[in-house]
Scaffold this motif. Sequence first.
Motif, PDB file in Angstrom:
ATOM      1  N   SER A 128       8.584  -7.620  -8.648  1.00 19.47           N
ATOM      2  CA  SER A 128       7.816  -6.343  -9.003  1.00 19.47           C
ATOM      3  C   SER A 128       7.164  -5.754  -7.885  1.00 19.47           C
ATOM      4  O   SER A 128       6.437  -6.386  -6.732  1.00 19.47           O
ATOM      5  N   PRO A 129       7.597  -4.353  -7.584  1.00 21.66           N
ATOM      6  CA  PRO A 129       7.087  -3.698  -6.376  1.00 21.66           C
ATOM      7  C   PRO A 129       5.539  -3.668  -6.490  1.00 21.66           C
ATOM      8  O   PRO A 129       4.891  -3.466  -7.581  1.00 21.66           O
ATOM      9  N   ALA A 130       4.845  -4.092  -5.496  1.00 19.87           N
ATOM     10  CA  ALA A 130       3.544  -4.174  -5.301  1.00 19.87           C
ATOM     11  C   ALA A 130       2.934  -3.412  -3.958  1.00 19.87           C
ATOM     12  O   ALA A 130       3.385  -3.658  -3.253  1.00 19.87           O
ATOM     13  N   TYR A 131       2.092  -2.952  -4.219  1.00 21.98           N
ATOM     14  CA  TYR A 131       1.293  -2.400  -3.034  1.00 21.98           C
ATOM     15  C   TYR A 131      -0.179  -1.976  -3.044  1.00 21.98           C
ATOM     16  O   TYR A 131      -0.804  -2.260  -4.098  1.00 21.98           O
ATOM     17  N   VAL A 132      -0.827  -1.870  -1.893  1.00 20.15           N
ATOM     18  CA  VAL A 132      -2.360  -1.745  -1.783  1.00 20.15           C
ATOM     19  C   VAL A 132      -2.711  -0.368  -1.362  1.00 20.15           C
ATOM     20  O   VAL A 132      -1.933   0.317  -0.493  1.00 20.15           O
ATOM     21  N   THR A 133      -3.494   0.290  -2.030  1.00 19.33           N
ATOM     22  CA  THR A 133      -4.217   1.852  -1.744  1.00 19.33           C
ATOM     23  C   THR A 133      -5.571   1.744  -1.317  1.00 19.33           C
ATOM     24  O   THR A 133      -6.470   0.955  -1.805  1.00 19.33           O
ATOM     25  N   ASP A 134      -5.985   2.511  -0.457  1.00 24.04           N
ATOM     26  CA  ASP A 134      -7.549   2.558  -0.137  1.00 24.04           C
ATOM     27  C   ASP A 134      -8.076   3.707  -0.961  1.00 24.04           C
ATOM     28  O   ASP A 134      -7.303   4.236  -1.643  1.00 24.04           O
ATOM     29  N   GLN A 135      -9.348   4.169  -0.739  1.00 20.83           N
ATOM     30  CA  GLN A 135      -9.870   5.139  -1.582  1.00 20.83           C
ATOM     31  C   GLN A 135      -9.426   6.366  -1.146  1.00 20.83           C
ATOM     32  O   GLN A 135      -9.621   7.323  -1.955  1.00 20.83           O
TER      33      GLN A 135
ATOM     34  N   LEU B 216      -6.151   7.005  -1.018  1.00 16.18           N
ATOM     35  CA  LEU B 216      -4.758   6.806  -1.770  1.00 16.18           C
ATOM     36  C   LEU B 216      -3.546   6.826  -0.885  1.00 16.18           C
ATOM     37  O   LEU B 216      -2.626   7.101  -1.009  1.00 16.18           O
ATOM     38  N   ASN B 217      -4.061   6.174   0.509  1.00 14.14           N
ATOM     39  CA  ASN B 217      -3.227   5.698   1.532  1.00 14.14           C
ATOM     40  C   ASN B 217      -2.715   4.243   1.312  1.00 14.14           C
ATOM     41  O   ASN B 217      -3.228   3.528   0.701  1.00 14.14           O
ATOM     42  N   ILE B 218      -1.316   4.128   1.267  1.00  8.98           N
ATOM     43  CA  ILE B 218      -0.637   2.805   1.138  1.00  8.98           C
ATOM     44  C   ILE B 218      -1.008   2.071   2.376  1.00  8.98           C
ATOM     45  O   ILE B 218      -0.774   2.484   3.396  1.00  8.98           O
ATOM     46  N   VAL B 219      -1.483   0.731   2.345  1.00  6.24           N
ATOM     47  CA  VAL B 219      -1.973   0.283   3.434  1.00  6.24           C
ATOM     48  C   VAL B 219      -1.448  -1.111   3.556  1.00  6.24           C
ATOM     49  O   VAL B 219      -1.498  -2.038   4.346  1.00  6.24           O
ATOM     50  N   ALA B 220      -0.745  -1.836   2.250  1.00  4.42           N
ATOM     51  CA  ALA B 220      -0.091  -2.813   2.215  1.00  4.42           C
ATOM     52  C   ALA B 220       0.980  -2.753   1.365  1.00  4.42           C
ATOM     53  O   ALA B 220       0.903  -2.104   0.084  1.00  4.42           O
TER      54      ALA B 220
ATOM     55  N   ASP C 221      10.615   3.257   3.040  1.00  9.35           N
ATOM     56  CA  ASP C 221      10.384   2.373   4.241  1.00  9.35           C
ATOM     57  C   ASP C 221       8.896   2.641   4.758  1.00  9.35           C
ATOM     58  O   ASP C 221       8.817   3.655   5.564  1.00  9.35           O
ATOM     59  N   TYR C 222       8.016   2.152   4.189  1.00  8.57           N
ATOM     60  CA  TYR C 222       6.704   2.298   4.479  1.00  8.57           C
ATOM     61  C   TYR C 222       6.229   2.269   6.140  1.00  8.57           C
ATOM     62  O   TYR C 222       5.520   2.801   6.710  1.00  8.57           O
ATOM     63  N   GLY C 223       6.982   0.980   6.601  1.00 12.06           N
ATOM     64  CA  GLY C 223       6.692   0.895   7.980  1.00 12.06           C
ATOM     65  C   GLY C 223       7.292   1.755   8.710  1.00 12.06           C
ATOM     66  O   GLY C 223       6.626   1.892  10.127  1.00 12.06           O
ATOM     67  N   ALA C 224       8.122   2.781   8.447  1.00  7.77           N
ATOM     68  CA  ALA C 224       8.677   3.789   9.421  1.00  7.77           C
ATOM     69  C   ALA C 224       8.021   5.136   9.112  1.00  7.77           C
ATOM     70  O   ALA C 224       8.273   6.006   9.852  1.00  7.77           O
ATOM     71  N   MET C 225       7.057   5.141   8.130  1.00  7.46           N
ATOM     72  CA  MET C 225       6.400   6.310   7.807  1.00  7.46           C
ATOM     73  C   MET C 225       5.212   6.508   8.809  1.00  7.46           C
ATOM     74  O   MET C 225       4.511   5.433   9.206  1.00  7.46           O
ATOM     75  N   SER C 226       4.695   7.809   8.871  1.00  3.51           N
ATOM     76  CA  SER C 226       3.597   8.091   9.542  1.00  3.51           C
ATOM     77  C   SER C 226       2.326   7.845   8.609  1.00  3.51           C
ATOM     78  O   SER C 226       2.585   7.626   7.340  1.00  3.51           O
ATOM     79  N   ARG C 227       1.337   7.882   9.249  1.00  2.00           N
ATOM     80  CA  ARG C 227       0.214   7.543   8.287  1.00  2.00           C
ATOM     81  C   ARG C 227      -0.108   8.677   7.228  1.00  2.00           C
ATOM     82  O   ARG C 227      -0.545   8.360   5.995  1.00  2.00           O
ATOM     83  N   ARG C 228       0.281   9.984   7.783  1.00  2.00           N
ATOM     84  CA  ARG C 228       0.174  10.894   6.673  1.00  2.00           C
ATOM     85  C   ARG C 228       1.083  10.954   5.433  1.00  2.00           C
ATOM     86  O   ARG C 228       0.832  11.032   4.439  1.00  2.00           O
ATOM     87  N   GLU C 229       2.405  10.262   5.932  1.00  2.00           N
ATOM     88  CA  GLU C 229       3.384   9.983   4.924  1.00  2.00           C
ATOM     89  C   GLU C 229       3.011   8.958   3.982  1.00  2.00           C
ATOM     90  O   GLU C 229       3.471   8.914   2.639  1.00  2.00           O
ATOM     91  N   ARG C 230       2.431   7.978   4.403  1.00  2.00           N
ATOM     92  CA  ARG C 230       2.073   6.874   3.674  1.00  2.00           C
ATOM     93  C   ARG C 230       0.909   7.410   2.756  1.00  2.00           C
ATOM     94  O   ARG C 230       0.397   6.517   1.511  1.00  2.00           O
ATOM     95  N   ASN C 231       0.424   8.532   2.763  1.00  2.00           N
ATOM     96  CA  ASN C 231      -0.727   8.899   1.760  1.00  2.00           C
ATOM     97  C   ASN C 231       0.164   9.398   0.553  1.00  2.00           C
ATOM     98  O   ASN C 231       1.006  10.076   0.536  1.00  2.00           O
ATOM     99  N   THR C 232      -0.419   8.497  -0.638  1.00  2.00           N
ATOM    100  CA  THR C 232       0.390   8.940  -1.784  1.00  2.00           C
ATOM    101  C   THR C 232       0.390  10.153  -2.549  1.00  2.00           C
ATOM    102  O   THR C 232       1.543  10.744  -3.051  1.00  2.00           O
TER     103      THR C 232
END
Length: 280
Positions: free
Chosen positions: A123-130, A132-136, A147-158
């Motif tokens: 089950s793909p699972a992730y955590v977002t902040d307020q 809507l950034n992926i933080v885990a 690959d979230y680990g290779a993305m910039s902070r801006r790119e991890r914003n959903t």
Amino acid sequence: MEQSNNTRLDELAQFLRTRRARISPEQAGLPNEGRRRTPGLRRGEVAQLSGVSVDWYTWLEQARNIQVSAQVLENIARALQLDSNERKHLFLLALQQLPADLTPAENTISLTLQNFLDLQGTSPAYVTDQRLNIVAWNKAANLIYGDYGAMSRRERNTVWRTFTSQYVRELLQGNWETHARHRLANFRANYGKFAGDPWWLELIGDLNQVSAEFRAWWPQHDVLNGPEGKKMNHHPSAGLLIFDQISFLVTDSPHLTVTINIPANDNDTIPKLNKLLSNN
């Protein structure tokens, strides 16, 4: 309804009186004029520190049904030196809503929460902040959504990624607009807590520059909270994957939302996911 409202106002009045009683003039930065008949600040002193009239504050402690603004409540919270939980309680009693967070909460992911994500397996699972950034995230989410680990902070914003990533458009194919509108409505709902904040204004401005869809939909002011329900992803190597989505807040970090995409019971998605996970 009237009885319920009266009870709420009584609770507010009692709460204010107890918080006022525990603050000494010295703690509030006021001169000590000798012994007092009752401990704590006087109503007039709280009113002075809050920038309101003595009569108005007195009415509040008398449980009168008067108009209260968020700004005045913030002033009272500072005057009474309320902690974060007490501040929330004050807003719930006075306005029947939570206050906007004054500063972005830290996105610290506990080992327990990360372990929970990892234990979701297929089950793909992730955590977002307020924002809507992926933080885990877990391995399945990383393999399917990028690959979230290779993305910039801006790119991890959903929201940013939804409107700017070609990969996301291909992953969602014919469902992209439904997903994008839902994501934007989530973003608009959260923005209501931080209207005017520079971080939000910068992202909104940048999205207006790069996305015609965002420019067209943002002025519509659609708001929405909650998961999307069923999701269909067209993975480049695994093929069609079908999920049912569930989301919930983290109890000890309520600014964080856990989202889990559970493989649908279609006798096809789970074997595809097992193969994808075993090959990576």
